[in-house]
Design an enzyme around this catalytic site. Sequence first.
Site, PDB file in Angstrom:
ATOM      1  N   TYR A 227      -2.564  -0.670  10.129  1.00 41.26           N
ATOM      2  CA  TYR A 227      -2.679  -1.160   8.348  1.00 41.26           C
ATOM      3  C   TYR A 227      -1.522  -0.626   7.894  1.00 41.26           C
ATOM      4  O   TYR A 227      -0.638  -1.610   7.237  1.00 41.26           O
ATOM      5  CB  TYR A 227      -3.928   0.273   8.273  1.00 41.26           C
ATOM      6  CG  TYR A 227      -3.317  -0.510   6.348  1.00 41.26           C
ATOM      7  CD1 TYR A 227      -4.440  -1.669   5.981  1.00 41.26           C
ATOM      8  CD2 TYR A 227      -3.730   0.014   5.308  1.00 41.26           C
ATOM      9  CE1 TYR A 227      -4.269  -1.813   4.630  1.00 41.26           C
ATOM     10  CE2 TYR A 227      -3.990  -0.006   4.207  1.00 41.26           C
ATOM     11  CZ  TYR A 227      -4.363  -1.553   4.064  1.00 41.26           C
ATOM     12  OH  TYR A 227      -4.153  -1.495   2.678  1.00 41.26           O
TER      13      TYR A 227
ATOM     14  N   SER B 187       1.101  -1.691   0.035  1.00 36.90           N
ATOM     15  CA  SER B 187       0.027   0.282   0.364  1.00 36.90           C
ATOM     16  C   SER B 187       0.468   1.540   0.124  1.00 36.90           C
ATOM     17  O   SER B 187       1.564   1.408   0.692  1.00 36.90           O
ATOM     18  CB  SER B 187      -0.754   0.063   0.976  1.00 36.90           C
ATOM     19  OG  SER B 187      -1.795   1.283   0.788  1.00 36.90           O
TER      20      SER B 187
END
Length: 337
Positions: free
Chosen positions: A152, A127
């Site tokens: 995350y 990501s």
Amino acid sequence: MTILITGAAGFIGAQLGKQLLERGESVVGIDNLNNYYDVNLKKARLAQLANYSNFLFTQLDLIDRTGLTTLFTREKFRRVVNLAAQAGVRYSIDNPYAYVDSNLVGFVNLLENCRHHAVEHLVFASSSSVYGLNTKMPFSVHDNVDHPISLYAATKKANELMAHTYAHLYGLPVTGLRFFTVYGPWGRPDMAYFKFTQAILNDQPIEVYNYGQMRRDFTYIDDIIEGVIRVLEQVPEPNKTWSGDSPDPGSSLAPYRLYNIGNNQPVELMYYIETLEKALGRKAQLKLLPMQPGDVQATYADISELTKAFDFRPQTAIEVGIDHFVRWYKSYYPTSS
């Protein structure tokens, strides 16, 4: 060749599955169908794949070590695309264990099965959030990413480190893809553009963080899928020029590579909202708010390595991508339009 897609009911997973199936590949998809967002949307995505004779779906969680091993033993996958993860930056602040289970424990289980079943190539989703506190633009895979600002992001960074370890120890070829703000038809309802559309059509205010002073490298789903397929087809080789004296984070002496996949054209959030307003034919009511914890002010992908290796760069303009999304949204939620 049988390809495994984890997270097959997800936004990217379902679209990737469809493209691979249309190319004649045999695809096995797994997903735990959790309720992080509307399960019916996930089932609707899967329904698009169900008519292909070369598709098999199994409801399975990556943390189910026994079930995963049984699946790998039976299907003998040659290539694997890992898109299964607990997503969402802000959700990770309140629900940390969901990320530990899925993104860490689940990923180790997947790595172990790829190692023991001689998988030719594992491609996994990372990501843009791994860039964290980095402010040098554009973000490059050659830059260190040691300061994540959400759990995350930290789990995605951990995935990259874990994958490299398996590439180094066992020669498992792995490629990590750092996706930049993916949007488009069949997208995730927790994403801002999806929430904006829903609110505007219902004459409700939209929450605009950092008072609209944000830039994102919005990347259309079709460009993401094209990039993933090109990467999947090319098994990474060791970088023979790699040196521990000046270690390059984007490659290794092991068969390991990292690539950014972004549109390479950051867009101001307020312009994004204006484009959405034009496509919807309605004005948004803005509720301007301060920056949220775990969020970053800007993202911008350096895709030079992707372009050099695969002769590919995303090209879908934001106006085109938003128009496609709005058309899909109105057809999927007809009462909202």
